[in-house]
Motif scaffolding. Structure first.
Motif, PDB file in Angstrom:
ATOM      1  N   GLU A 219      -2.363  11.045  -7.909  1.00  0.00           N
ATOM      2  CA  GLU A 219      -1.022  10.480  -7.779  1.00  0.00           C
ATOM      3  C   GLU A 219      -1.036   8.993  -8.119  1.00  0.00           C
ATOM      4  O   GLU A 219      -0.101   8.467  -8.730  1.00  0.00           O
ATOM      5  CB  GLU A 219      -0.503  10.697  -6.353  1.00  0.00           C
ATOM      6  N   GLN A 220      -2.107   8.330  -7.744  1.00  0.00           N
ATOM      7  CA  GLN A 220      -2.255   6.896  -8.001  1.00  0.00           C
ATOM      8  C   GLN A 220      -2.391   6.614  -9.498  1.00  0.00           C
ATOM      9  O   GLN A 220      -1.880   5.626 -10.008  1.00  0.00           O
ATOM     10  CB  GLN A 220      -3.491   6.390  -7.255  1.00  0.00           C
ATOM     11  N   TYR A 221      -3.090   7.507 -10.210  1.00  0.00           N
ATOM     12  CA  TYR A 221      -3.307   7.346 -11.648  1.00  0.00           C
ATOM     13  C   TYR A 221      -2.442   8.326 -12.443  1.00  0.00           C
ATOM     14  O   TYR A 221      -2.899   8.953 -13.396  1.00  0.00           O
ATOM     15  CB  TYR A 221      -4.779   7.583 -11.991  1.00  0.00           C
ATOM     16  N   LYS A 222      -1.199   8.421 -12.070  1.00  0.00           N
ATOM     17  CA  LYS A 222      -0.305   9.403 -12.679  1.00  0.00           C
ATOM     18  C   LYS A 222      -0.112   9.159 -14.177  1.00  0.00           C
ATOM     19  O   LYS A 222      -0.215  10.078 -14.989  1.00  0.00           O
ATOM     20  CB  LYS A 222       1.050   9.372 -11.966  1.00  0.00           C
ATOM     21  N   SER A 223       0.171   7.922 -14.561  1.00  0.00           N
ATOM     22  CA  SER A 223       0.403   7.601 -15.978  1.00  0.00           C
ATOM     23  C   SER A 223      -0.864   7.804 -16.801  1.00  0.00           C
ATOM     24  O   SER A 223      -0.821   8.344 -17.909  1.00  0.00           O
ATOM     25  CB  SER A 223       0.887   6.153 -16.122  1.00  0.00           C
ATOM     26  N   LEU A 224      -1.991   7.376 -16.250  1.00  0.00           N
ATOM     27  CA  LEU A 224      -3.258   7.543 -16.954  1.00  0.00           C
ATOM     28  C   LEU A 224      -3.582   9.026 -17.118  1.00  0.00           C
ATOM     29  O   LEU A 224      -4.066   9.456 -18.167  1.00  0.00           O
ATOM     30  CB  LEU A 224      -4.379   6.839 -16.192  1.00  0.00           C
ATOM     31  N   ALA A 295      -2.965   2.499 -17.695  1.00  0.00           N
ATOM     32  CA  ALA A 295      -3.650   1.928 -16.530  1.00  0.00           C
ATOM     33  C   ALA A 295      -2.861   0.754 -15.961  1.00  0.00           C
ATOM     34  O   ALA A 295      -2.754   0.588 -14.738  1.00  0.00           O
ATOM     35  CB  ALA A 295      -5.059   1.485 -16.916  1.00  0.00           C
ATOM     36  N   GLN A 296      -2.284  -0.062 -16.839  1.00  0.00           N
ATOM     37  CA  GLN A 296      -1.462  -1.190 -16.402  1.00  0.00           C
ATOM     38  C   GLN A 296      -0.206  -0.715 -15.675  1.00  0.00           C
ATOM     39  O   GLN A 296       0.208  -1.293 -14.669  1.00  0.00           O
ATOM     40  CB  GLN A 296      -1.059  -2.042 -17.612  1.00  0.00           C
ATOM     41  N   LYS A 297       0.390   0.339 -16.192  1.00  0.00           N
ATOM     42  CA  LYS A 297       1.591   0.902 -15.572  1.00  0.00           C
ATOM     43  C   LYS A 297       1.280   1.404 -14.164  1.00  0.00           C
ATOM     44  O   LYS A 297       2.042   1.167 -13.214  1.00  0.00           O
ATOM     45  CB  LYS A 297       2.124   2.045 -16.439  1.00  0.00           C
ATOM     46  N   ASP A 298       0.140   2.077 -14.029  1.00  0.00           N
ATOM     47  CA  ASP A 298      -0.276   2.557 -12.705  1.00  0.00           C
ATOM     48  C   ASP A 298      -0.540   1.390 -11.758  1.00  0.00           C
ATOM     49  O   ASP A 298      -0.186   1.438 -10.578  1.00  0.00           O
ATOM     50  CB  ASP A 298      -1.537   3.420 -12.830  1.00  0.00           C
ATOM     51  N   LYS A 299      -1.159   0.342 -12.279  1.00  0.00           N
ATOM     52  CA  LYS A 299      -1.474  -0.828 -11.451  1.00  0.00           C
ATOM     53  C   LYS A 299      -0.194  -1.503 -10.958  1.00  0.00           C
ATOM     54  O   LYS A 299      -0.088  -1.879  -9.784  1.00  0.00           O
ATOM     55  CB  LYS A 299      -2.319  -1.826 -12.239  1.00  0.00           C
ATOM     56  N   ARG A 301       2.712  -0.144 -10.532  1.00  0.00           N
ATOM     57  CA  ARG A 301       3.344   0.724  -9.543  1.00  0.00           C
ATOM     58  C   ARG A 301       2.645   0.613  -8.186  1.00  0.00           C
ATOM     59  O   ARG A 301       3.289   0.548  -7.140  1.00  0.00           O
ATOM     60  CB  ARG A 301       3.319   2.183 -10.035  1.00  0.00           C
ATOM     61  N   MET A 302       1.306   0.556  -8.217  1.00  0.00           N
ATOM     62  CA  MET A 302       0.553   0.428  -6.963  1.00  0.00           C
ATOM     63  C   MET A 302       0.791  -0.929  -6.306  1.00  0.00           C
ATOM     64  O   MET A 302       0.903  -1.027  -5.087  1.00  0.00           O
ATOM     65  CB  MET A 302      -0.939   0.642  -7.229  1.00  0.00           C
ATOM     66  N   ASP A 303       0.884  -1.982  -7.138  1.00  0.00           N
ATOM     67  CA  ASP A 303       1.137  -3.325  -6.606  1.00  0.00           C
ATOM     68  C   ASP A 303       2.506  -3.398  -5.941  1.00  0.00           C
ATOM     69  O   ASP A 303       2.661  -3.994  -4.868  1.00  0.00           O
ATOM     70  CB  ASP A 303       1.041  -4.367  -7.723  1.00  0.00           C
ATOM     71  N   LEU A 304       3.515  -2.800  -6.578  1.00  0.00           N
ATOM     72  CA  LEU A 304       4.866  -2.793  -6.017  1.00  0.00           C
ATOM     73  C   LEU A 304       4.911  -2.011  -4.707  1.00  0.00           C
ATOM     74  O   LEU A 304       5.567  -2.412  -3.739  1.00  0.00           O
ATOM     75  CB  LEU A 304       5.852  -2.191  -7.022  1.00  0.00           C
TER      76      LEU A 304
END
Length: 311
Positions: A219-224, A295-299, A301-304
């Motif tokens: 779920e955390q790496y959904k985009s990747l 990976a940037q997109k996932d990061k 999302r996690m930061d937000l």
């Protein structure tokens, strides 16, 4: 006269460089732009053996591998663009990261010290250094195996490797050495040389799309994960369109048998790319760019998400 002497002393002192101390260095990650640049750049040979800089790099590699709990570590994973890596002297088959109980987590300093108060397992004395490595021969027999990378937390890839390699390298004094590695040791050394060549385990030519995300991180790496799935299909198509990029025979110049084992002698350095078609070069660029963007997109999302729950 006194003034000249005094000035001369001052100038000499100003040229004395501060002693370079080994340190734990930040780990390059695939979800950071600087990390991607470092991980995808081919490293160059290290010179100046015995210098403070060379000693600092070697010791910093040992310290960082011990601190992060890695059984092997390449210099470019720390942003140092030299062909040098370290490997634990007592590898355990299938284990890339410490602790054994959870291969997917990068161990913090506090947890690491609690797990092993004496730091016996990951003590810096347990790490060997390999400088300017070059694989000169590989066994004809290959096998698949799962690999992990500390710079790609939560990912693993199934990669086909020779079961044995012959390595020429230099030690910390600059002396040339030659050594044979087999089975898991050969896999780990080959893995680190790929890092020196600007490749990591998810690279399409190594993984051939056989990449998995740890269940608890999907779920955390959904985009990747979506990009990986997309490229699994693209890689299969590439195999049909340009099969030569997956063939290694062109990299060998001869073959011989030793102790019943067939060895292929490498032309230059194992891993040297064969000429790619223009379409394949574009595929390579697109692959790296889209993996990084995912990976940037996932990061983000996690930061937000973290910012929301901490506010």
């Amino acid at each position: 006269m006194r003034y000249l002497k005094k000035r001369k002393i001052v100038n000499i002192k100003s040229k004395i460089k501060p002693k370079l101390e080994p340190e734990v260095l930040p780990l390059m990650s695939y979800n950071e732009e600087t990390g991607v640049k470092s991980l995808l750049t081919v490293s160059h040979n290290l010179r100046g053996f015995g210098s403070q800089k060379a000693t600092q790099i070697a010791e910093s590699l040992r310290l960082s591998a011990s601190y992060y709990g890695f059984y092997s570590l390449s210099a470019n994973q720390l942003g140092i663009m030299h062909r040098i890596f370290t490997v634990h002297k007592h590898l355990k088959k299938g284990l890339w990261l410490y602790p054994i109980s959870d291969q997917s987590d990068i161990v913090s300093k506090e947890i690491f010290e609690k797990l092993d108060p004496l730091n016996i397992e990951m003590a810096i004395e347990n790490y060997d250094i390999y400088i300017n490595p070059k694989i000169v021969a590989v066994t004809e027999t290959e096998e698949y195996g799962w690999e992990r990378c500390g710079s790609l937390d939560g990912l693993k890839a199934r990669i086909k490797r020779p079961i044995g390699i012959q390595l020429v390298y230099q030690d910390e004094t600059g002396s040339f050495k030659e050594k044979e590695f087999f089975d898991f040791e050969a896999r780990v050394v080959n893995h680190e040389i790929d890092h020196c060549d600007g490749k990591n385990i998810i690279h399409w030519s190594l993984s051939e799309g056989n990449i998995e995300i740890d269940q608890h991180l999907k779920e955390q790496y959904k985009s990747l994960g979506e990009e990986i799935h997309k490229y699994q299909e693209k890689i299969q198509q590439l195999k049909k369109d340009d099969p030569a990029v997956f063939m290694k025979d062109e990299r060998f110049k001869s073959q011989y048998t030793k102790d019943g084992i067939k060895w292929n002698v490498v032309k230059n350095a194992y891993g040297n790319p064969i000429p790619y078609k223009e379409e394949t070069l574009k595929f390579n660029m697109d692959f790296n760019l889209e993996m990084f963007n995912a990976a940037q997109k996932d990061k983000r999302r996690m930061d937000l998400k973290q910012e929301f729950f901490s506010s």
